[in-house]
Design a protein around this motif. Structure first.
Motif, mmCIF file in Angstrom:
data_model
loop_
_atom_site.group_PDB
_atom_site.id
_atom_site.type_symbol
_atom_site.label_atom_id
_atom_site.label_comp_id
_atom_site.label_asym_id
_atom_site.label_seq_id
_atom_site.Cartn_x
_atom_site.Cartn_y
_atom_site.Cartn_z
ATOM 1 N N GLU A 1 43.908 38.170 53.164
ATOM 2 C CA GLU A 1 44.693 37.149 52.478
ATOM 3 C C GLU A 1 44.234 36.992 51.032
ATOM 4 O O GLU A 1 43.042 36.942 50.741
ATOM 5 C CB GLU A 1 44.556 35.819 53.219
ATOM 6 C CG GLU A 1 45.450 34.713 52.680
ATOM 7 C CD GLU A 1 45.374 33.446 53.500
ATOM 8 O OE1 GLU A 1 45.922 32.414 53.049
ATOM 9 O OE2 GLU A 1 44.735 33.477 54.576
ATOM 10 N N GLY A 2 45.205 36.958 50.124
ATOM 11 C CA GLY A 2 44.907 36.771 48.712
ATOM 12 C C GLY A 2 44.635 38.046 47.948
ATOM 13 O O GLY A 2 44.352 37.994 46.747
ATOM 14 N N THR A 3 44.712 39.205 48.627
ATOM 15 C CA THR A 3 44.484 40.477 47.943
ATOM 16 C C THR A 3 45.806 41.202 47.722
ATOM 17 O O THR A 3 46.816 40.922 48.374
ATOM 18 C CB THR A 3 43.527 41.386 48.728
ATOM 19 O OG1 THR A 3 44.132 41.771 49.980
ATOM 20 C CG2 THR A 3 42.215 40.668 49.008
ATOM 21 N N ASN A 4 45.807 42.150 46.794
ATOM 22 C CA ASN A 4 47.001 42.918 46.451
ATOM 23 C C ASN A 4 47.475 43.711 47.669
ATOM 24 O O ASN A 4 46.712 44.506 48.221
ATOM 25 C CB ASN A 4 46.670 43.865 45.296
ATOM 26 C CG ASN A 4 47.900 44.566 44.739
ATOM 27 O OD1 ASN A 4 48.802 44.950 45.464
ATOM 28 N ND2 ASN A 4 47.919 44.739 43.423
#
Length: 515
Positions: free
Chosen positions: A328-331
């Protein structure tokens, strides 16, 4: 599950009487004179220009505050040396068939940029190129495996790459290499002729690619006059047996040394699920796809046997591993995921499969080395950690270039909601010094399993072991607790009447050493 049945009726009867009152798995390891060697190259790795595998992973640049050698992190170099990686595949993957090698040589400040259309649409500045990669392989003592561009390249560009890397001098490409700071050729043996040509390599049919492969392979020259190039054709996607059939039928043997296969382990429905917050249902489904590797290797090998009964062409599983949703929150295009005990189960069972198919499987590459998919190393700024998969790969490196010891056993089952999988996976080998190693995996999420191990006739006087396990299936090494999961000495081995008794905890990997 039965592998290479060799036990005698008498021994079976003895073991049955001895263990009749117990819930045990009987495993017999035998020595067979015709058994193959387990190639060290089965334990290969893969580094693509994808997400933070190269930039921000392996390569931080020479000006980085992170200690490095020629821009490559020293802590990763040390970790990969400890792992004894035999080969490293680069630059892709899908990236390979958009990569033009000349953009990555020469002065770094003069190199053109490109957009990585496959992975996140980021700008690639080509600061990590052929010299950087091949020099890294020399530092690691690993064989380079160059996956070269077929999808968007030409025969001329491809063969000039071979010349640049292999020609000693006097040719245009060799002289250019010398101008760029490398006097001697690198003597690269392993070459991938394109990647996933059925998909990102050009969406080709098997018949069309077979002709394209023949063209490219024809013009490849081993300028070093060593033992010849090892040319690997872009192979099948999972169970596309037609693809393997066409390559084996239509490509002459003198033009090919290996046929690739790609297969990933994942949840069987559309949602891949979290790499850390997964249910037992998702775990069971992932292990089901992981264990299908045995069927894939068996069926692709059978096709190869039909055209290559002398076993001169290798099956190369140059992309395998677990594939989940990104953290979560990564490209989303960077494919960054964590690595739990589920991944240790995938690694242990898959390597056992490859070991037991060592007659045909001569090379494999885990995807990928750093920060991508089932990585062995994760980084965050100056921090670096080793994953459970790293530890399994290190535990198993004792099998590299050792002789396969066939095993026979009937696995108990891991049951979940009316479905069953074999709970136990085993492979064994004997090295040149006579040391025997047996690798055992229990994928059961709840039950321990008792193993009675017979090593009769192998000259084993004493046994020791190392085990990887944890309290929870979803456990992983974080940057806050990087040593939460690591191998430990396994001392609870009982030997009675020539039988070694061991207890395998749920979701555990055990490697026994017999001397």
């Amino acid at each position: 599950m039965k592998i290479l049945k060799y036990s005698t009726f008498l021994l079976t009867c003895i073991l049955s009487v001895y263990t009749s009152a117990q819930d045990v798995t009987l495993v017999k390891v035998v020595e067979e004179s015709e058994a193959p060697m387990i190639s060290k190259h089965i334990y290969g790795h893969f580094s693509e220009h994808l997400g933070r595998c190269i930039y921000g992973g392996l390569y931080v640049g020479e000006e980085s505050v992170v200690p490095n050698t020629a821009g490559v992190r020293n802590d990763i170099i040390d970790a990969l040396k400890e792992l004894q990686i035999p080969n490293l595949r680069w630059p892709g993957g899908c990236f390979a068939d958009t990569y033009h090698w000349k953009d990555g040589v020469g002065p770094k400040d003069e190199r053109p940029t490109m957009v990585n259309r496959w992975w996140g649409g980021v700008t690639e500045d080509n600061s990590f190129g052929t010299h950087d990669f091949l020099n890294l392989c020399e530092t690691l003592g690993a064989e380079p495996y160059l996956a070269a561009n077929v999808g968007s390249s030409t025969v001329k560009e491809f063969t000039e790459y071979v010349e640049y890397v292999l020609h000693e001098g006097g040719s245009p490409m060799a002289e250019w290499r010398k101008e760029n700071g490398r006097e001697e050729p690198w003597n690269v043996k392993y070459w991938g002729v394109g990647n996933e040509m059925w998909g990102c390599g050009g969406n080709m049919t098997a018949e069309h690619y077979a002709d394209v492969y023949r063209q490219y392979a024809t013009f490849m020259t081993d300028w070093t006059n060593s033992d010849g190039l090892f040319r690997i054709a872009s192979g099948a996607n999972v169970d596309d047996y037609h693809w393997t059939e066409v390559l084996m039928r239509d490509v002459p043997k003198h033009l090919i040394e290996g046929v690739a296969l790609h297969s990933y382990s994942f949840v069987e429905w559309n949602e891949k699920g979290s790499s850390i917050d997964y249910s037992e249902e998702q775990y069971f489904s992932t292990m089901k796809t992981a264990l299908k590797m045995d069927t894939l290797v068996t069926k692709h090998s059978a096709i190869m046997d039909k055209y290559d009964p002398d076993n001169t062409i290798a099956l190369v599983v140059d992309e395998w591993g677990g594939w989940y949703e990104v953290m979560e929150g990564t490209n989303p295009g960077f494919l960054y995921q964590q690595n739990t005990m589920r991944d240790a189960m995938i690694a242990g069972t898959t390597l056992n499969i490859f070991n037991n198919h060592a007659e045909r499987v001569k090379m494999a590459n885990l995807a990928q080395t750093v920060n991508v998919l089932q990585a062995v190393v994760l980084t965050e700024g100056e921090k670096m950690l080793l994953t459970p998969t790293y530890h399994v790969m290190k535990m198993y490196n004792v099998h590299q270039d050792a002789k396969l010891l066939p095993v026979e056993f009937n696995s108990p089952t891991y049951k979940f909601e009316g479905e069953e999988l074999p709970a136990i996976s085993v492979s064994a080998s004997k090295n040149e010094s006579g040391t025997v190693h047996v690798s055992l995996v229990n994928i059961d999420a709840h039950k321990k399993h008792n193993i009675n191990l017979s090593l009769e006739g192998l000259g084993v006087k004493r046994l020791s072991g190392i085990i990887l396990t944890s309290d929870n299936l979803q456990d992983y090494n974080s940057f806050e607790t990087p040593g939460a999961i690591q191998p430990k000495e396994f001392s609870t081995i009982k030997v009675k009447k020539g039988i070694a008794e061991v207890e395998l905890p749920p979701f555990s990997v055990l490697v026994l050493k017999g001397e």
